[in-house]
Design an enzyme around this catalytic site. Structure first.
Site, PDB file in Angstrom:
ATOM      1  N   ARG A   1       0.596  -1.094   0.235  1.00  0.00           N
ATOM      2  CA  ARG A   1       0.028   0.172   0.059  1.00  0.00           C
ATOM      3  C   ARG A   1       0.501   1.262  -0.317  1.00  0.00           C
ATOM      4  NH1 ARG A   1      -3.288  -3.649   3.569  1.00  0.00           N
ATOM      5  NH2 ARG A   1      -5.040  -3.723   2.282  1.00  0.00           N
TER       6      ARG A   1
ATOM      7  N   ASN B   1       0.344  18.549 -21.485  1.00  0.00           N
ATOM      8  CA  ASN B   1       0.243  17.387 -22.343  1.00  0.00           C
ATOM      9  C   ASN B   1       0.436  18.028 -23.474  1.00  0.00           C
ATOM     10  OD1 ASN B   1       0.180  15.200 -20.013  1.00  0.00           O
ATOM     11  ND2 ASN B   1      -2.113  16.409 -19.740  1.00  0.00           N
TER      12      ASN B   1
ATOM     13  N   GLU C   1      10.285  18.003 -25.607  1.00  0.00           N
ATOM     14  CA  GLU C   1       9.980  17.904 -24.022  1.00  0.00           C
ATOM     15  C   GLU C   1      10.609  19.763 -23.463  1.00  0.00           C
ATOM     16  OE1 GLU C   1       7.232  16.559 -22.901  1.00  0.00           O
ATOM     17  OE2 GLU C   1       7.206  14.000 -23.022  1.00  0.00           O
TER      18      GLU C   1
ATOM     19  N   LYS D   1       4.061  11.835 -11.423  1.00  0.00           N
ATOM     20  CA  LYS D   1       2.640  10.869 -11.592  1.00  0.00           C
ATOM     21  C   LYS D   1       3.408   9.299 -12.501  1.00  0.00           C
ATOM     22  CE  LYS D   1       0.117  13.883 -15.210  1.00  0.00           C
ATOM     23  NZ  LYS D   1      -0.234  14.326 -16.945  1.00  0.00           N
TER      24      LYS D   1
ATOM     25  N   HIS E   1       9.762   9.062 -27.122  1.00  0.00           N
ATOM     26  CA  HIS E   1       8.504   9.273 -27.137  1.00  0.00           C
ATOM     27  C   HIS E   1       8.642  11.140 -27.119  1.00  0.00           C
ATOM     28  CE1 HIS E   1       5.187  11.072 -24.219  1.00  0.00           C
ATOM     29  NE2 HIS E   1       6.349  11.893 -23.667  1.00  0.00           N
TER      30      HIS E   1
ATOM     31  N   HIS F   1       0.743  15.599 -25.798  1.00  0.00           N
ATOM     32  CA  HIS F   1       0.709  14.236 -26.264  1.00  0.00           C
ATOM     33  C   HIS F   1      -0.482  13.598 -26.161  1.00  0.00           C
ATOM     34  CE1 HIS F   1       3.963  15.665 -23.874  1.00  0.00           C
ATOM     35  NE2 HIS F   1       4.238  14.314 -23.269  1.00  0.00           N
TER      36      HIS F   1
ATOM     37  N   GLU G   1      -3.526  17.409 -11.628  1.00  0.00           N
ATOM     38  CA  GLU G   1      -4.080  17.587 -12.595  1.00  0.00           C
ATOM     39  C   GLU G   1      -5.899  17.613 -12.535  1.00  0.00           C
ATOM     40  OE1 GLU G   1      -2.045  15.756 -15.930  1.00  0.00           O
ATOM     41  OE2 GLU G   1      -3.772  15.729 -16.745  1.00  0.00           O
TER      42      GLU G   1
ATOM     43  N   HIS H   1       1.013  10.080 -28.773  1.00  0.00           N
ATOM     44  CA  HIS H   1       0.928   8.714 -27.432  1.00  0.00           C
ATOM     45  C   HIS H   1       0.180   8.504 -29.220  1.00  0.00           C
ATOM     46  CE1 HIS H   1       0.759  10.383 -23.563  1.00  0.00           C
ATOM     47  NE2 HIS H   1       2.235  10.120 -23.807  1.00  0.00           N
TER      48      HIS H   1
ATOM     49  N   LYS I   1       8.362  22.617 -13.775  1.00  0.00           N
ATOM     50  CA  LYS I   1       7.681  21.871 -13.754  1.00  0.00           C
ATOM     51  C   LYS I   1       7.501  22.077 -11.872  1.00  0.00           C
ATOM     52  CE  LYS I   1       6.589  16.584 -14.432  1.00  0.00           C
ATOM     53  NZ  LYS I   1       6.403  15.299 -15.648  1.00  0.00           N
TER      54      LYS I   1
ATOM     55  N   ARG J   1      -1.389  21.639 -14.905  1.00  0.00           N
ATOM     56  CA  ARG J   1      -0.692  20.838 -14.975  1.00  0.00           C
ATOM     57  C   ARG J   1      -1.140  20.133 -16.191  1.00  0.00           C
ATOM     58  NH1 ARG J   1       1.896  16.273 -11.368  1.00  0.00           N
ATOM     59  NH2 ARG J   1       3.060  15.432 -12.981  1.00  0.00           N
TER      60      ARG J   1
HETATM   61  N1  LIG Z   1       5.606  10.566 -15.376  1.00  0.00           N
HETATM   62  C1  LIG Z   1       5.613  11.635 -16.183  1.00  0.00           C
HETATM   63  O1  LIG Z   1       5.046  12.300 -15.730  1.00  0.00           O
HETATM   64  C2  LIG Z   1       5.804  11.588 -17.590  1.00  0.00           C
HETATM   65  C3  LIG Z   1       6.615  12.795 -18.487  1.00  0.00           C
HETATM   66  C4  LIG Z   1       6.897  12.572 -19.628  1.00  0.00           C
HETATM   67  C5  LIG Z   1       7.853  11.334 -20.562  1.00  0.00           C
HETATM   68  N2  LIG Z   1       7.136  10.179 -19.287  1.00  0.00           N
HETATM   69  C6  LIG Z   1       7.304   8.788 -19.954  1.00  0.00           C
HETATM   70  O2  LIG Z   1       9.217   8.553 -19.920  1.00  0.00           O
HETATM   71  C7  LIG Z   1       9.540   7.244 -20.660  1.00  0.00           C
HETATM   72  C8  LIG Z   1      10.625   7.995 -21.694  1.00  0.00           C
HETATM   73  O3  LIG Z   1      11.226   8.666 -20.982  1.00  0.00           O
HETATM   74  P1  LIG Z   1      13.338   7.970 -21.376  1.00  0.00           P
HETATM   75  O4  LIG Z   1      12.835   9.318 -22.766  1.00  0.00           O
HETATM   76  O5  LIG Z   1      14.159   8.660 -20.634  1.00  0.00           O
HETATM   77  O6  LIG Z   1      13.269   6.813 -21.811  1.00  0.00           O
HETATM   78  P2  LIG Z   1      13.894   5.779 -21.759  1.00  0.00           P
HETATM   79  O7  LIG Z   1      13.539   5.548 -20.033  1.00  0.00           O
HETATM   80  O8  LIG Z   1      13.372   3.898 -22.576  1.00  0.00           O
HETATM   81  O9  LIG Z   1      15.233   5.405 -21.506  1.00  0.00           O
HETATM   82  C9  LIG Z   1      15.981   6.334 -22.486  1.00  0.00           C
HETATM   83  C10 LIG Z   1      16.408   5.161 -23.261  1.00  0.00           C
HETATM   84  O10 LIG Z   1      17.844   5.380 -22.993  1.00  0.00           O
HETATM   85  C11 LIG Z   1      18.768   4.322 -21.989  1.00  0.00           C
HETATM   86  N3  LIG Z   1      19.507   5.551 -21.513  1.00  0.00           N
HETATM   87  C12 LIG Z   1      19.143   6.539 -20.569  1.00  0.00           C
HETATM   88  N4  LIG Z   1      19.865   6.351 -19.578  1.00  0.00           N
HETATM   89  C13 LIG Z   1      20.744   6.617 -20.259  1.00  0.00           C
HETATM   90  C14 LIG Z   1      21.395   6.975 -19.833  1.00  0.00           C
HETATM   91  N5  LIG Z   1      22.657   7.689 -18.778  1.00  0.00           N
HETATM   92  N6  LIG Z   1      22.983   6.137 -20.157  1.00  0.00           N
HETATM   93  C15 LIG Z   1      23.549   5.586 -21.108  1.00  0.00           C
HETATM   94  N7  LIG Z   1      21.660   4.941 -21.967  1.00  0.00           N
HETATM   95  C16 LIG Z   1      20.811   5.653 -20.523  1.00  0.00           C
HETATM   96  C17 LIG Z   1      17.313   3.942 -21.684  1.00  0.00           C
HETATM   97  O11 LIG Z   1      18.172   2.036 -21.084  1.00  0.00           O
HETATM   98  C18 LIG Z   1      16.523   3.979 -22.992  1.00  0.00           C
HETATM   99  O12 LIG Z   1      17.214   2.924 -23.795  1.00  0.00           O
HETATM  100  C19 LIG Z   1       7.879   7.308 -22.125  1.00  0.00           C
HETATM  101  O13 LIG Z   1       7.552   5.916 -21.207  1.00  0.00           O
HETATM  102  C20 LIG Z   1       7.200   8.371 -21.086  1.00  0.00           C
HETATM  103  O14 LIG Z   1       5.826   7.737 -21.007  1.00  0.00           O
HETATM  104  C21 LIG Z   1       6.848  10.055 -18.505  1.00  0.00           C
HETATM  105 ZN   LIG Z   2       6.023  13.851 -22.489  1.00  0.00          ZN
END
Ligand SMILES: NC(=O)c1ccc[n+]([C@@H]2O[C@H](COP(=O)([O-])OP(=O)(O)OC[C@H]3O[C@@H](n4cnc5c(N)ncnc54)[C@H](O)[C@@H]3O)[C@@H](O)[C@H]2O)c1
Ligand SMILES: [Zn+2]
Length: 362
Positions: free
Chosen positions: A120, A245, A184, A142, A265, A248, A236, A252, A226, A241
């Site tokens: 929990r 998006n 972003e 999020k 992304h 997005h 949101e 998406h 942010k 907030r």
């Molecule tokens: N929670 C939120 O508020 C929010 C906001 C924006 C995006 N997201 C989510 O985040 C995700 C995208 O995140 P992302 O772009 O970081 O993608 P990701 O987590 O897939 O990372 C990108 C790639 O880079 C590699 N990587 C990361 N850091 C590294 C480093 N320092 N050295 C070498 N390789 C590295 C990872 O292994 C992966 O292969 C999506 O799922 C998206 O929906 C969430």
């Molecule tokens: Zn995003």
């Protein structure tokens, strides 16, 4: 070291930004000797950064387990969360345990979700290693999982207790991933901060080359923007907030239609923001020059401004109807009204949306 606070009353937490932070004991100060932790990471990041965190925590007397997940957006699923739960239960992690998300946004979203549900709710720390996760996903609580029927459709709001941004980790990030994060960054300028957008235009080449001074300012500024939004609208609910998006709903649709991980992304968000800008232009909200400036900046950042070749406008609509913001076939979209200002617009005509998408097809 730069330190910001996300102000959320008793749930407030620090964002620490510096190079070479991971072996500093102070940075892990909420953790105490004898407490349990589980580092959640993927196989590609594990060999780069887990060892230094682990040895620092062990020196502090903290117990450290780790779980190494497969790497990729397609693994941001309930099945993978269950793997985390199994590992925690097998090792008998108590409610006082802390999960440590070490990786990009995928690891952060998965770990946050697991932390919000395990027994929990247990504490979690974000150690974002990709540009995108450092400026966006690690902040704000999020958490999200993908479902075959839609991206990020399962999730919770659950704040970390600390965000630790080590700028050195960007040195190992592949360039396509780095550019994806820039999408972003540009988004913040479009929705909130005209001067920042102009600053990005001026400094785009330094950003692309990850110039240390420029990227430090850039990450700090995005985190500040942010953090301010989260403090005003954690879940949101009051219209602030939701602006984050921008693009997005379109993006998406691309990610879901192509299969998770095919387009990154930030790439999908870049094309999605252009579609949102075109929609805004078609309803007379945004002027043509502003749309052009947005398109040109994404192009300079090596990001797509058109959707993928194999998608037609109707393919977008099928996904957009399932979006969390769409209700009863009415398109509710975040749209820019000028550079630096955006709003949430309801009941947008389907024909306009189709026309905007059609203008952004290859
Ligand atoms: N929670 C939120 O508020 C929010 C906001 C924006 C995006 N997201 C989510 O985040 C995700 C995208 O995140 P992302 O772009 O970081 O993608 P990701 O987590 O897939 O990372 C990108 C790639 O880079 C590699 N990587 C990361 N850091 C590294 C480093 N320092 N050295 C070498 N390789 C590295 C990872 O292994 C992966 O292969 C999506 O799922 C998206 O929906 C969430
Ligand atoms: Zn995003």
């Amino acid at each position: 070291m730069e330190k910001l606070i996300v102000k959320l009353g008793s749930k407030s937490y620090p964002i620490s930004i510096a190079s070479g932070l991971l072996n500093s004991k102070n940075i892990y100060s909420p953790l105490k000797s004898g407490e349990y932790t589980m580092i959640v990471t993927n196989k590609d990041i594990h060999h780069l950064y887990a060892k230094i965190i682990k040895s620092t925590l062990i020196q502090m007397g903290v117990k450290v387990d780790e779980i190494i997940l497969p790497n990729g957006e397609q693994y941001k699923t309930l099945d993978v969360v269950n793997i985390i739960f199994t590992a925690l239960l097998r090792k008998n992690h108590p409610r006082s345990t802390t999960l440590i998300a070490l990786g990009g946004g995928v690891i952060g979203d998965l770990t946050g979700f697991a932390a919000s549900c395990y027994k929990r709710g247990v504490r979690f720390i974000q150690i974002p290693t990709s540009l995108l996760s450092q400026i966006d996903s690690s902040i704000g609580g999020k958490t999200a999982l993908n479902h075959p029927l839609g991206k990020n459709m399962i999730g919770t709001f659950y704040q970390p207790i600390s965000v630790i941004i080590d700028l050195n980790s960007l040195k190992t990030l592949p360039s396509r991933q780095f550019f994806s994060g820039i999408a972003e960054i540009i988004k913040y300028g479009i929705i909130l901060d005209y001067n920042f957008f102009c600053w990005i235009e001026k400094n785009i080449n330094y950003i692309l080359h990850c110039d240390e001074k420029i990227i430090t300012y850039c990450i700090r500024h995005c985190c500040e923007l942010k953090a301010k939004i989260i403090a005003k609208d954690e879940k949101e609910t009051n219209g602030e907030r939701i602006l984050l998006n921008l693009g997005h709903t379109f993006g998406h649709a691309i990610e879901t239609e192509l299969g998770y991980g095919f387009w990154l992304h930030g790439e999908a968000v870049s094309a999605g923001i252009v579609m949102a800008a075109k929609t805004a232009e078609l309803i007379g909200l945004l002027n043509f020059n502003d749309t052009e400036r947005i398109v040109n900046l994404f192009k300079k950042a090596h990001l797509p401004t058109k959707g993928p070749a194999k998608m037609h406008a109707k393919d977008y609509l099928a996904h957009m109807i399932r979006d969390k913001k769409t209700e009863k076939n009415k398109f509710n979209l975040v749209l820019p009204s000028s550079i630096g200002k955006a709003g949430f617009y309801t009941d947008i005509n389907k024909k306009i949306v189709l026309q905007a998408i059609n203008q952004c097809l290859l």
